[in-house]
Motif scaffolding. Structure first.
Motif, mmCIF file in Angstrom:
data_model
loop_
_atom_site.group_PDB
_atom_site.id
_atom_site.type_symbol
_atom_site.label_atom_id
_atom_site.label_comp_id
_atom_site.label_asym_id
_atom_site.label_seq_id
_atom_site.Cartn_x
_atom_site.Cartn_y
_atom_site.Cartn_z
ATOM 1 N N VAL A 198 12.475 77.734 -19.734
ATOM 2 C CA VAL A 198 11.303 76.925 -20.043
ATOM 3 C C VAL A 198 11.760 75.629 -20.707
ATOM 4 O O VAL A 198 12.510 75.657 -21.684
ATOM 5 N N SER A 199 11.311 74.493 -20.182
ATOM 6 C CA SER A 199 11.653 73.206 -20.801
ATOM 7 C C SER A 199 10.920 73.089 -22.140
ATOM 8 O O SER A 199 9.753 73.453 -22.258
ATOM 9 N N GLN A 200 11.620 72.560 -23.152
ATOM 10 C CA GLN A 200 11.069 72.534 -24.510
ATOM 11 C C GLN A 200 11.608 71.320 -25.264
ATOM 12 O O GLN A 200 12.484 71.447 -26.109
ATOM 13 N N GLY A 236 9.373 77.939 -16.060
ATOM 14 C CA GLY A 236 8.116 77.277 -16.331
ATOM 15 C C GLY A 236 8.075 76.040 -15.451
ATOM 16 O O GLY A 236 8.723 75.991 -14.401
ATOM 17 N N GLN A 237 7.345 75.029 -15.890
ATOM 18 C CA GLN A 237 7.250 73.776 -15.140
ATOM 19 C C GLN A 237 7.463 72.628 -16.115
ATOM 20 O O GLN A 237 6.784 72.546 -17.140
ATOM 21 N N PHE A 238 8.390 71.754 -15.797
ATOM 22 C CA PHE A 238 8.729 70.643 -16.676
ATOM 23 C C PHE A 238 7.480 69.814 -16.980
ATOM 24 O O PHE A 238 6.713 69.467 -16.089
ATOM 25 N N ALA A 239 7.278 69.506 -18.253
ATOM 26 C CA ALA A 239 6.212 68.630 -18.757
ATOM 27 C C ALA A 239 4.810 69.181 -18.564
ATOM 28 O O ALA A 239 3.836 68.458 -18.746
ATOM 29 N N ALA A 240 4.681 70.454 -18.210
ATOM 30 C CA ALA A 240 3.355 71.051 -18.055
ATOM 31 C C ALA A 240 2.872 71.596 -19.393
ATOM 32 O O ALA A 240 3.663 71.872 -20.297
ATOM 33 N N ASP A 241 1.574 71.769 -19.503
ATOM 34 C CA ASP A 241 0.975 72.434 -20.653
ATOM 35 C C ASP A 241 1.041 73.929 -20.360
ATOM 36 O O ASP A 241 0.259 74.454 -19.564
ATOM 37 N N MET A 242 2.000 74.601 -20.971
ATOM 38 C CA MET A 242 2.297 75.996 -20.642
ATOM 39 C C MET A 242 1.882 76.932 -21.765
ATOM 40 O O MET A 242 1.873 76.550 -22.931
#
Length: 151
Positions: A76-78, A123-129
């Motif tokens: 997950v991008s963070q 996850g998805q980069f820059a998404a509201d997860m």
């Protein structure tokens, strides 16, 4: 590059109510690319993650790696891991890679993980997860590598 690893019994990422990535037992990796990071550093970090001995063996000792237990890896991008809170009450994220570079390195990291490990979800980069997890232990390990340490 900064990563926070969480050993999990299960984890998933939802976006707008839809699950986009899920694993059973394994590792949730929150990944932050920082300014100056490159592919060599991403490769070194990934190699460390899959070989880090943080799973219990038959004697209950942390002696097995993600590879040893054939666990899942949820990436997950963070970017908020780059937060600098030293200058007041509002964090600064200037240490994070600029968005295009962060996305490029995140995508590279994911592709390398998929090429070398059998069970990878993202996850998805820059998404509201929404990240859901059941932490196992709990075991949470922060990792940081700089370009100078990748050599």
């Amino acid at each position: 590059m900064k990563v926070v690893l969480q050993r999990v019994l299960e984890a998933r990422v939802d976006i707008a109510g839809e699950t986009v990535g899920a694993i059973g037992p394994g590792l949730l990796a929150l990944v932050c690319a920082e300014r100056g990071d490159d592919e060599a550093l991403a490769d070194k970090m990934l190699a460390k993650i899959v070989k880090l001995r943080i799973f219990s063996d038959a004697a209950g000792k942390m002696n097995l790696s993600l590879q040893d237990v054939a666990g899942g890896l949820l990436i997950v991008s963070q970017f908020t891991l780059a937060a600098d809170c030293s200058g007041g009450n509002r964090p600064s994220f200037t240490g994070a890679a600029v968005p295009d570079e962060g996305r490029r390195l995140y995508d590279y990291f994911v592709r390398q993980a998929q090429a070398t490990h059998p069970t990878v979800a993202t996850g998805q980069f820059a998404a509201d997860m929404r990240v859901h997890l059941v932490n196992d232990g709990p075991v949470t390990i922060p990792m940081q590598m700089s370009p100078a340490s990748a050599g």
